[in-house]
Design a protein around this motif. Structure first.
Motif, PDB file in Angstrom:
ATOM      1  N   GLU A   9      -8.360  -0.545   0.231  1.00 61.82           N
ATOM      2  CA  GLU A   9      -8.947   0.291   1.507  1.00 61.82           C
ATOM      3  C   GLU A   9      -8.340   1.718   1.096  1.00 61.82           C
ATOM      4  N   ALA A  10      -7.143   1.826   0.519  1.00 58.99           N
ATOM      5  CA  ALA A  10      -6.607   3.155   0.170  1.00 58.99           C
ATOM      6  C   ALA A  10      -7.423   3.834  -0.709  1.00 58.99           C
ATOM      7  N   ALA A  11      -7.964   2.998  -2.045  1.00 58.71           N
ATOM      8  CA  ALA A  11      -8.963   3.562  -3.118  1.00 58.71           C
ATOM      9  C   ALA A  11     -10.075   4.102  -2.230  1.00 58.71           C
ATOM     10  N   GLU A  12     -10.607   3.220  -1.184  1.00 59.82           N
ATOM     11  CA  GLU A  12     -12.175   3.699  -0.901  1.00 59.82           C
ATOM     12  C   GLU A  12     -12.020   5.292  -0.018  1.00 59.82           C
ATOM     13  N   THR A  13     -10.903   5.345   0.541  1.00 62.24           N
ATOM     14  CA  THR A  13     -10.585   6.553   1.284  1.00 62.24           C
ATOM     15  C   THR A  13      -9.725   7.360   0.799  1.00 62.24           C
ATOM     16  N   SER A  14      -9.367   7.420  -0.639  1.00 64.82           N
ATOM     17  CA  SER A  14      -8.743   8.322  -1.091  1.00 64.82           C
ATOM     18  C   SER A  14      -9.470   9.607  -1.390  1.00 64.82           C
ATOM     19  N   MET A  15      -8.540  10.871  -1.272  1.00 65.40           N
ATOM     20  CA  MET A  15      -9.185  12.341  -1.412  1.00 65.40           C
ATOM     21  C   MET A  15      -8.864  12.521  -2.995  1.00 65.40           C
ATOM     22  N   PRO A  16     -10.127  13.294  -3.254  1.00 68.12           N
ATOM     23  CA  PRO A  16      -9.896  13.832  -5.050  1.00 68.12           C
ATOM     24  C   PRO A  16      -9.108  14.889  -5.016  1.00 68.12           C
ATOM     25  N   PHE A  17      -8.160  15.179  -5.883  1.00 63.69           N
ATOM     26  CA  PHE A  17      -7.399  16.346  -6.158  1.00 63.69           C
ATOM     27  C   PHE A  17      -8.281  17.409  -6.910  1.00 63.69           C
ATOM     28  N   ARG A  79      -4.987  37.959   1.927  1.00 60.69           N
ATOM     29  CA  ARG A  79      -6.460  37.386   1.919  1.00 60.69           C
ATOM     30  C   ARG A  79      -7.049  37.134   0.445  1.00 60.69           C
ATOM     31  N   GLY A  80      -7.618  36.212   0.173  1.00 55.53           N
ATOM     32  CA  GLY A  80      -8.285  35.958  -1.201  1.00 55.53           C
ATOM     33  C   GLY A  80      -7.327  35.042  -2.140  1.00 55.53           C
ATOM     34  N   ASP A  81      -6.028  34.913  -1.608  1.00 51.19           N
ATOM     35  CA  ASP A  81      -5.093  33.917  -2.289  1.00 51.19           C
ATOM     36  C   ASP A  81      -5.750  32.546  -2.428  1.00 51.19           C
ATOM     37  N   ARG A  82      -5.452  31.658  -3.589  1.00 48.55           N
ATOM     38  CA  ARG A  82      -6.001  30.426  -3.671  1.00 48.55           C
ATOM     39  C   ARG A  82      -5.049  29.383  -2.839  1.00 48.55           C
ATOM     40  N   ILE A  83      -5.865  28.606  -2.340  1.00 48.62           N
ATOM     41  CA  ILE A  83      -5.408  27.173  -1.851  1.00 48.62           C
ATOM     42  C   ILE A  83      -5.701  26.121  -2.413  1.00 48.62           C
ATOM     43  N   ARG A  84      -4.959  25.303  -2.799  1.00 50.71           N
ATOM     44  CA  ARG A  84      -5.250  24.016  -3.493  1.00 50.71           C
ATOM     45  C   ARG A  84      -4.489  22.737  -2.822  1.00 50.71           C
ATOM     46  N   ASN A  85      -5.139  21.687  -2.560  1.00 55.02           N
ATOM     47  CA  ASN A  85      -4.508  20.502  -2.026  1.00 55.02           C
ATOM     48  C   ASN A  85      -3.518  19.756  -3.091  1.00 55.02           C
ATOM     49  N   ILE A  86      -2.314  19.382  -2.490  1.00 57.71           N
ATOM     50  CA  ILE A  86      -1.126  18.645  -3.289  1.00 57.71           C
ATOM     51  C   ILE A  86      -0.862  17.222  -2.804  1.00 57.71           C
ATOM     52  N   ALA A  87      -1.493  16.985  -1.634  1.00 58.31           N
ATOM     53  CA  ALA A  87      -1.279  15.586  -0.924  1.00 58.31           C
ATOM     54  C   ALA A  87      -2.176  15.425   0.017  1.00 58.31           C
ATOM     55  N   ALA A  88      -2.816  13.975  -0.042  1.00 56.48           N
ATOM     56  CA  ALA A  88      -3.699  13.571   1.155  1.00 56.48           C
ATOM     57  C   ALA A  88      -2.828  13.663   2.481  1.00 56.48           C
ATOM     58  N   ALA A  89      -3.342  13.492   3.408  1.00 57.03           N
ATOM     59  CA  ALA A  89      -2.767  13.000   4.900  1.00 57.03           C
ATOM     60  C   ALA A  89      -1.937  11.768   4.605  1.00 57.03           C
ATOM     61  N   SER A  90      -0.813  11.860   5.344  1.00 59.68           N
ATOM     62  CA  SER A  90       0.121  10.769   5.108  1.00 59.68           C
ATOM     63  C   SER A  90      -0.218   9.757   5.977  1.00 59.68           C
ATOM     64  N   ARG A  91      -0.011   8.371   5.479  1.00 60.42           N
ATOM     65  CA  ARG A  91      -0.521   7.312   6.069  1.00 60.42           C
ATOM     66  C   ARG A  91       0.642   6.178   6.256  1.00 60.42           C
ATOM     67  N   VAL A  92       0.740   5.354   7.239  1.00 57.17           N
ATOM     68  CA  VAL A  92       1.563   4.572   7.255  1.00 57.17           C
ATOM     69  C   VAL A  92       0.868   3.071   7.390  1.00 57.17           C
ATOM     70  N   TRP A  93       1.211   2.179   6.365  1.00 56.12           N
ATOM     71  CA  TRP A  93       0.664   0.853   6.459  1.00 56.12           C
ATOM     72  C   TRP A  93       1.430  -0.296   7.020  1.00 56.12           C
ATOM     73  N   CYS A  94       0.995  -1.142   7.542  1.00 49.44           N
ATOM     74  CA  CYS A  94       1.966  -2.065   8.254  1.00 49.44           C
ATOM     75  C   CYS A  94       0.910  -3.359   8.420  1.00 49.44           C
ATOM     76  N   SER A  95       1.764  -4.335   8.698  1.00 47.50           N
ATOM     77  CA  SER A  95       0.873  -5.718   8.654  1.00 47.50           C
ATOM     78  C   SER A  95       0.507  -6.214  10.232  1.00 47.50           C
ATOM     79  N   GLU A  96      -0.506  -6.765  10.468  1.00 46.90           N
ATOM     80  CA  GLU A  96      -0.865  -7.034  11.801  1.00 46.90           C
ATOM     81  C   GLU A  96       0.375  -7.713  12.506  1.00 46.90           C
ATOM     82  N   GLN A  97       1.277  -8.451  11.626  1.00 43.63           N
ATOM     83  CA  GLN A  97       2.625  -9.135  12.605  1.00 43.63           C
ATOM     84  C   GLN A  97       3.510  -7.880  13.074  1.00 43.63           C
ATOM     85  N   LEU A  98       3.689  -6.715  12.276  1.00 42.99           N
ATOM     86  CA  LEU A  98       4.322  -5.625  12.808  1.00 42.99           C
ATOM     87  C   LEU A  98       3.639  -4.955  13.878  1.00 42.99           C
ATOM     88  N   LEU A  99       2.040  -4.883  14.114  1.00 41.86           N
ATOM     89  CA  LEU A  99       1.628  -4.512  15.079  1.00 41.86           C
ATOM     90  C   LEU A  99       1.659  -4.903  16.392  1.00 41.86           C
TER      91      LEU A  99
END
Length: 99
Positions: A9-17, A79-99
């Motif tokens: 699931e993480a690979a499917e929703t990953s963001m390209p750098f 104005r005009g300075d370059r912006i580039r991504n360095i990390a995707a939005a943070s995510r917290v994975w947990c099990s159904e039991q924890l939820l």
């Protein structure tokens, strides 16, 4: 296969750098960027004149622009300075039991 479900699931929703944009304006603590199609929560680096770097987070969108909130000083950002991504939005994975 159940062990790899979260990773697949993480690979499917990953963001390209390598996504880049440009600073268009700064108003107060909000930086407006063009050409920066990143999701909310993405971390970015602003590369300014003289080798200065600032860090910012995507906080919203307005018309065709991406809004960022600086997390470090914005001294020297213009104005005009370059912006580039360095990390995707943070995510917290947990099990159904924890939820």
């Amino acid at each position: 296969m159940a062990y790899l479900t979260a990773q697949l699931e993480a690979a499917e929703t990953s963001m390209p750098f390598g996504v880049t944009g440009l600073v268009q304006s700064i108003s107060g603590l909000t930086i407006e960027a063009s050409g920066l199609p990143l999701p909310l929560g993405s971390m970015c680096r602003i590369e300014s004149f003289g080798g200065r770097h600032s860090t910012a987070e995507v906080i919203g969108f307005q018309h065709e622009r991406t809004l960022l909130m600086p997390l470090t000083t914005t001294a020297g950002v213009s104005r005009g300075d370059r912006i580039r991504n360095i990390a995707a939005a943070s995510r917290v994975w947990c099990s159904e039991q924890l939820l």
